[in-house]
Design a protein around this motif. Sequence first.
Motif, short mmCIF file in Angstrom:
data_model
loop_
_atom_site.label_atom_id
_atom_site.label_comp_id
_atom_site.label_asym_id
_atom_site.label_seq_id
_atom_site.Cartn_x
_atom_site.Cartn_y
_atom_site.Cartn_z
N THR A 1 0.88 -1.10 -0.10
CA THR A 1 -0.06 0.08 -0.11
C THR A 1 0.84 1.20 0.05
N ILE A 2 0.53 2.22 -0.74
CA ILE A 2 1.13 3.37 -0.84
C ILE A 2 0.54 4.27 0.03
N GLY B 1 5.19 6.35 -6.76
CA GLY B 1 4.38 5.57 -7.36
C GLY B 1 3.00 6.29 -7.95
N LEU B 2 2.71 7.74 -7.39
CA LEU B 2 1.25 8.21 -7.53
C LEU B 2 2.03 9.68 -8.43
N ARG B 3 0.88 10.07 -9.30
CA ARG B 3 1.25 11.19 -9.91
C ARG B 3 0.35 12.26 -9.30
N ASP C 1 -3.35 11.08 -10.47
CA ASP C 1 -4.14 10.50 -9.66
C ASP C 1 -4.59 11.42 -8.46
N VAL C 2 -3.65 12.36 -8.03
CA VAL C 2 -4.02 13.35 -6.95
C VAL C 2 -3.67 14.97 -7.33
N ALA C 3 -4.79 15.61 -7.21
CA ALA C 3 -4.48 16.92 -7.53
C ALA C 3 -4.40 17.91 -6.11
N HIS D 1 -4.06 2.81 -7.92
CA HIS D 1 -3.70 4.05 -7.55
C HIS D 1 -4.97 5.01 -6.99
N ARG D 2 -5.87 4.05 -6.59
CA ARG D 2 -7.36 5.03 -6.04
C ARG D 2 -7.10 4.88 -4.51
#
Length: 513
Positions: A252-253, A346-348, A393-395, A466-467
């Motif tokens: 898990t991230i 690993g996340l954008r 993935d995340v703003a 990535h959720r």
Amino acid sequence: MTNRLRPATNRKHPARRGARPLPALELAARPRPWFRALGLTAVVLAGAWLGLLIVGNVRAPVGPMNTTMALRPSLTGGTKINVSPLGALTLDSHVAPVRLDVNVDQLDPLRAQALVDHPERISGLQDEVARDVEHGTLDLAVRSCVAVVAGATALGLAVYRSPRRALAAGGLALTLLAASGASAYATWNPKSILEPKFSGLLSSAPAVVGNARSIVTDFDVYQKELARLVTNVTKLYDVTSTLPAYLPDPSTIRVLHVSDIHLNPASWKIIASLVEQYRVNVIVDSGDTMDHGTAPENGFLDPVRDLGAPYVWVRGNHDSRTTQRYLGRMKNVHVLDDGRAQTVAGLRFAGIGDPQFTPDRSVVPGGDAAERLAGDRLASALRDQRAAGTPVDVAIAHEPSAARETDGQVPLVLCGHLHHEGDEMLPYGTRLRMEGSTGGSGLRAVERKYPAPIEASILYFDRDSHRLQAWDAIKLGGLGETTAEVSRHLADENRPKKTPSPGTPSPSSPTSP
């Protein structure tokens, strides 16, 4: 008759003309005694240190706590008690080349609950702790002797290849440890408990429960405070042991979301502790790290380098361009602005800085055209990223009104600014997570009747999709308070499915607000 080896003298054949005489053989010079003693001492110290590191720890219960005791080399001696993640306290208990380290690993819920249910037992807690410490230190002394002798002997055997030298190394190690123990005994200062040195969150401990001298004179008050502190910690353990069923696996991230630090230096210690305790992969700061954004404040940001995780940052309305340039020069910091996207852990992520710089609060924050325009620019950048095949993935934005403009373009948007935690599902499917003030509102913590809490969140992401799967909302009591709360929240897709009972309206059925 045996043949004896003799040096070649070439007696039968006289030396040929022009042949050079053989050089005379000389005995190798023996190493000087002081050099040999210095080498043996180095081997003994290294072996003793390795022995203490490997097998020199003792696990011992002390009152309602499970602890680990260890001896460590030190130039000044003393005792250090680590209460992670709250901090540590240091006692000038003795002068010797060894320090006693006591790590409080965890609170035993059963023993702590027994104290909560039966407060009268607290009166005997002091004697119980004294007995536990005595037993623990005796076990530690025996184990340390074995560890020191075994470590020095083993390393001596490996270096010298001589059992006699190895035994000499072990004997010297035992002598040094005995001398250290004698020094500690001769300089033992039981009154050091009256003047402990606090670090981390425990720096506020004297203000919370009074100093040790007042505890001696007002022991009844101290008993009540101790019972309250034990109760609070026990509740925290009860909460964490009964959280919903989501269990993050090792893949898990983990993202730590912080915001609105506002120059509170205690925030860095809290963040570092959370990074260590939760094994955080990346930290996201949604702005207002500073208060006025001036160049002299930049030194406040230096601890960011040592937090132990990459740091993703967007500018808030209290952060200047000077602040942004200073952070941008740090290797572990990723400054996001103008919709710029970067992949971290690993996340954008993609973000935009706050278009307003209002350190004096001269502009009423929230919902104005400049914020919405910044949000539109971020949403446009998100669409371009998706079209390019690199969806975000995340703003991240500082102001909630800017964050809302990204609805439908990204699964999750993070923000802060309002100094309270919140979660909202926007109409087109984007989840908005708003963080409270990780700095407890900074210098404004005491403006209200009650101090603002210190808030942060741990976000759990599935490494494949990535959720967002779940998040832990962490709330610590503000200035002068001693409360701590952790609440687990599950994303909608991870909530347990309930079987509707007869007469229960389906999710599509209209219901009254």
